[in-house]
Write a protein that holds these residues in place. Structure first.
Motif, mmCIF file in Angstrom:
data_model
loop_
_atom_site.group_PDB
_atom_site.id
_atom_site.type_symbol
_atom_site.label_atom_id
_atom_site.label_comp_id
_atom_site.label_asym_id
_atom_site.label_seq_id
_atom_site.Cartn_x
_atom_site.Cartn_y
_atom_site.Cartn_z
ATOM 1 N N ASN A 199 0.829 -1.196 0.000
ATOM 2 C CA ASN A 199 0.000 0.000 0.000
ATOM 3 C C ASN A 199 0.869 1.255 0.000
ATOM 4 O OD1 ASN A 199 -1.056 2.120 2.250
ATOM 5 N ND2 ASN A 199 -2.721 1.526 0.895
ATOM 6 N N VAL A 200 0.401 2.301 -0.656
ATOM 7 C CA VAL A 200 1.174 3.533 -0.810
ATOM 8 C C VAL A 200 1.583 4.131 0.533
ATOM 9 C CG1 VAL A 200 -0.950 4.928 -1.026
ATOM 10 C CG2 VAL A 200 1.216 5.831 -1.881
ATOM 11 N N HIS A 201 0.679 4.064 1.533
ATOM 12 C CA HIS A 201 1.006 4.633 2.836
ATOM 13 C C HIS A 201 2.014 3.765 3.575
ATOM 14 C CE1 HIS A 201 -1.976 7.581 2.063
ATOM 15 N NE2 HIS A 201 -3.011 6.784 2.237
ATOM 16 N N MET A 202 1.936 2.469 3.384
ATOM 17 C CA MET A 202 2.924 1.576 3.986
ATOM 18 C C MET A 202 4.304 1.852 3.395
ATOM 19 S SD MET A 202 0.785 -2.000 4.051
ATOM 20 C CE MET A 202 2.092 -2.943 4.830
ATOM 21 N N TYR A 203 4.372 2.018 2.072
ATOM 22 C CA TYR A 203 5.652 2.269 1.424
ATOM 23 C C TYR A 203 6.260 3.592 1.885
ATOM 24 C CZ TYR A 203 9.258 2.419 -2.171
ATOM 25 O OH TYR A 203 10.462 2.469 -2.822
ATOM 26 N N ASP A 204 5.390 4.530 2.257
ATOM 27 C CA ASP A 204 5.842 5.857 2.671
ATOM 28 C C ASP A 204 6.092 5.940 4.170
ATOM 29 O OD1 ASP A 204 6.498 8.504 1.769
ATOM 30 O OD2 ASP A 204 4.694 9.238 2.769
ATOM 31 N N HIS A 205 5.853 4.842 4.898
ATOM 32 C CA HIS A 205 6.018 4.875 6.348
ATOM 33 C C HIS A 205 7.504 5.038 6.705
ATOM 34 C CE1 HIS A 205 5.967 3.625 10.578
ATOM 35 N NE2 HIS A 205 4.673 3.875 10.557
ATOM 36 N N PRO A 206 7.810 5.848 7.722
ATOM 37 C CA PRO A 206 9.216 6.065 8.090
ATOM 38 C C PRO A 206 9.980 4.779 8.405
ATOM 39 C CG PRO A 206 7.800 7.662 9.196
ATOM 40 C CD PRO A 206 6.893 6.691 8.504
ATOM 41 N N ALA A 207 9.304 3.790 9.001
ATOM 42 C CA ALA A 207 9.990 2.536 9.329
ATOM 43 C C ALA A 207 10.405 1.791 8.067
ATOM 44 C CB ALA A 207 9.089 1.645 10.187
ATOM 45 N N VAL A 208 9.508 1.758 7.080
ATOM 46 C CA VAL A 208 9.827 1.083 5.812
ATOM 47 C C VAL A 208 10.950 1.827 5.096
ATOM 48 C CG1 VAL A 208 8.931 0.386 3.557
ATOM 49 C CG2 VAL A 208 7.499 0.126 5.595
ATOM 50 N N LYS A 209 10.869 3.145 5.072
ATOM 51 C CA LYS A 209 11.919 3.949 4.438
ATOM 52 C C LYS A 209 13.271 3.700 5.108
ATOM 53 C CE LYS A 209 9.306 7.931 2.676
ATOM 54 N NZ LYS A 209 9.125 9.397 2.809
ATOM 55 N N ALA A 210 13.268 3.679 6.442
ATOM 56 C CA ALA A 210 14.515 3.475 7.178
ATOM 57 C C ALA A 210 15.082 2.084 6.908
ATOM 58 C CB ALA A 210 14.273 3.664 8.673
ATOM 59 N N ASN A 211 14.203 1.093 6.823
ATOM 60 C CA ASN A 211 14.666 -0.277 6.558
ATOM 61 C C ASN A 211 15.249 -0.399 5.155
ATOM 62 O OD1 ASN A 211 14.018 -1.337 9.080
ATOM 63 N ND2 ASN A 211 11.919 -1.803 8.488
ATOM 64 N N LEU A 212 14.631 0.249 4.179
ATOM 65 C CA LEU A 212 15.157 0.201 2.810
ATOM 66 C C LEU A 212 16.498 0.923 2.727
ATOM 67 C CD1 LEU A 212 11.885 0.767 0.725
ATOM 68 C CD2 LEU A 212 13.294 -1.299 0.773
ATOM 69 N N GLY A 224 0.336 3.633 -9.538
ATOM 70 C CA GLY A 224 -0.846 3.179 -10.258
ATOM 71 C C GLY A 224 -1.916 2.706 -9.305
ATOM 72 N N TYR A 225 -2.896 2.007 -9.845
ATOM 73 C CA TYR A 225 -4.003 1.490 -9.043
ATOM 74 C C TYR A 225 -3.513 0.287 -8.242
ATOM 75 C CZ TYR A 225 -8.581 -0.335 -7.766
ATOM 76 O OH TYR A 225 -9.664 -0.790 -7.062
ATOM 77 N N LEU A 226 -3.739 0.320 -6.925
ATOM 78 C CA LEU A 226 -3.295 -0.751 -6.048
ATOM 79 C C LEU A 226 -4.472 -1.651 -5.673
ATOM 80 C CD1 LEU A 226 -1.037 1.408 -3.683
ATOM 81 C CD2 LEU A 226 -0.364 0.151 -5.745
ATOM 82 N N ALA A 227 -4.164 -2.870 -5.251
ATOM 83 C CA ALA A 227 -5.211 -3.845 -4.931
ATOM 84 C C ALA A 227 -6.141 -3.348 -3.830
ATOM 85 C CB ALA A 227 -4.574 -5.174 -4.520
ATOM 86 N N CYS A 228 -5.620 -2.501 -2.924
ATOM 87 C CA CYS A 228 -6.423 -1.986 -1.817
ATOM 88 C C CYS A 228 -7.410 -0.910 -2.258
ATOM 89 C CB CYS A 228 -5.505 -1.430 -0.734
ATOM 90 S SG CYS A 228 -4.399 -0.125 -1.324
#
Length: 402
Positions: A124-137, A153-157
């Protein structure tokens, strides 16, 4: 390029697993040997039998199920791989491997492998933008993992935004470039690039910085990596996504950058210092927010360590390239810096010229060399400047190897 290559495909549990099926099929069609390892969550979307049918190879799910008693599966398969692809890479598996957690077969294999690892996030777009995900990447890129950027694009959610798994066809193209023989003289060379501004703390809410965007340095790092170099990118704070095929190091202050650069320096063949590092920092940093005063405020400043000068003093085999951003007398100041700091080449740009400022996508530069020659590059994109600069660096590398 992919014929006979051993591709280990790690599949974690997201709806984009169906694209992993297509990727397995396409990789097999172009001659790659594909072995698939799945998380338990991934099996909820697609059965292991599907991947086995597409790859015509065993599929691995359970850490404690050994298909061959003479081998330890998570070590044997990890050693077998020429490249590892995590597709789709969920926020969960990204978090696990960034923090060294090995509680299933996928995460255990990823700790065991020494092969290059490509991460293809899908969420999900908000998950990808979460600070924890960003820091892990960011942490994974610092390990040398390469990021296959999700598309928008259009996501499954039902949301529209960034988070779609890179299309299988695009992953194939990326892999073909990855395995393409490197003909550049920079192939296998170790190149360090610094980029972006630094931030010098004044108090818990304020810092001193400059207008550097980091675009020039990031373009240089990407171009060097595309030519087959092993690239270390040390960057101050920017809003740019690091190139997929570099080892990324995030720093904040001038002192942070100095320590990180010096830690790598002895191993490097080429250093391109394009970062706009602060020359001064506050002599005293307040632990508490500095309150507004009725009178003027004076801040005492002290010099930061001159990174480029230090590199020049300690230079042995390295080629050292600096940058000079000037608002007047460009040639005089650039030539002076070239000699005073023991550089092999310096890139000068007059930031007062239209199209040559920090934040833009274009630049106008002159490359000054130690032998007294220079090369003027007219207005062009920063990516084009990077390409021309790398051409000049390659000539220097060739001369040094004669």
């Amino acid at each position: 390029m992919l014929t006979g290559k051993n591709v280990l495909l790690c599949v974690s549990g997201g709806i984009a697993v169906y694209k992993a099926c297509a990727l397995t099929s396409k990789l097999t069609q172009v001659g790659a040997i594909v072995k698939v390892v799945m998380t338990e969550g991934a099996t909820k979307f697609v059965t292991p039998l599907t991947f086995q049918s597409l790859s015509r190879e065993p599929v691995y799910v359970d850490t404690f199920e050994e298909q061959d008693a003479t081998k330890i599966t998570h070590i044997d398969v990890a050693d077998w791989a020429d490249v590892v692809i995590i597709a789709p890479a969920t926020a969960n598996i990204i978090g696990k491997i960034a923090n060294g957690i090995a509680d299933d077969l996928v995460s255990t294999m990823l700790l065991a492998t020494t092969a290059p690892v490509l991460i293809a996030p899908a969420m999900n777009v908000h998950m990808y933008d979460h600070p924890a995900v960003k820091a892990n990447l960011t942490k994974l890129r610092s390990f040398g993992y390469q990021l296959l950027e999700p598309s928008e694009g259009y996501l499954a959610c039902g949301y529209v935004g960034k988070g779609r798994l890179m299309e299988p066809e695009d992953i194939i193209v990326y892999l073909e470039k990855f395995f393409q023989p490197k003909s550049s003289v920079l192939a296998e060379k170790k190149v360090l690039v610094t980029a972006g501004p630094t931030q010098e703390k004044l108090d818990p809410v304020r810092y001193l910085t400059n207008h550097s965007s980091g675009k020039m340095g990031y373009a240089i790092a990407e171009e060097a990596a595309n030519r087959g170099a092993h690239v270390i990118l040390v960057s101050g704070p920017t809003n740019i996504q690091p190139p997929a095929n570099v080892t990324f190091n995030q720093v904040t202050s001038a002192e942070d950058m100095f320590e990180k650069v010096m830690a790598y320096y002895n191993e490097m063949d080429v250093v391109v210092k394009s970062a706009a590092v602060a020359d001064y920092r506050p002599k005293r940093v307040s632990d508490q927010k500095i309150k507004k005063q009725p009178n003027d405020l004076a801040i005492e400043m002290e010099r930061t360590t001159d990174i480029l000068k230090t590199l020049g003093e300690q230079k042995k085999h390295q080629l050292l390239i600096g940058f000079a951003a000037e608002s007047e007398q460009l040639e005089f100041y650039a030539q002076d810096k070239l000699k005073r700091k023991n550089l092999d080449m310096i890139v000068g740009n007059n930031i007062a010229l239209a199209g040559a400022g920090f934040q833009g996508d274009t630049n106008i530069v002159t490359i000054f060399k130690k032998d007294g020659t220079s090369l003027l590059l007219p207005l062009m994109s920063k990516k084009e400047v990077a390409s021309n600069l790398l051409n000049e660096i390659e000539l220097l590398v060739k001369e040094n190897e004669k």
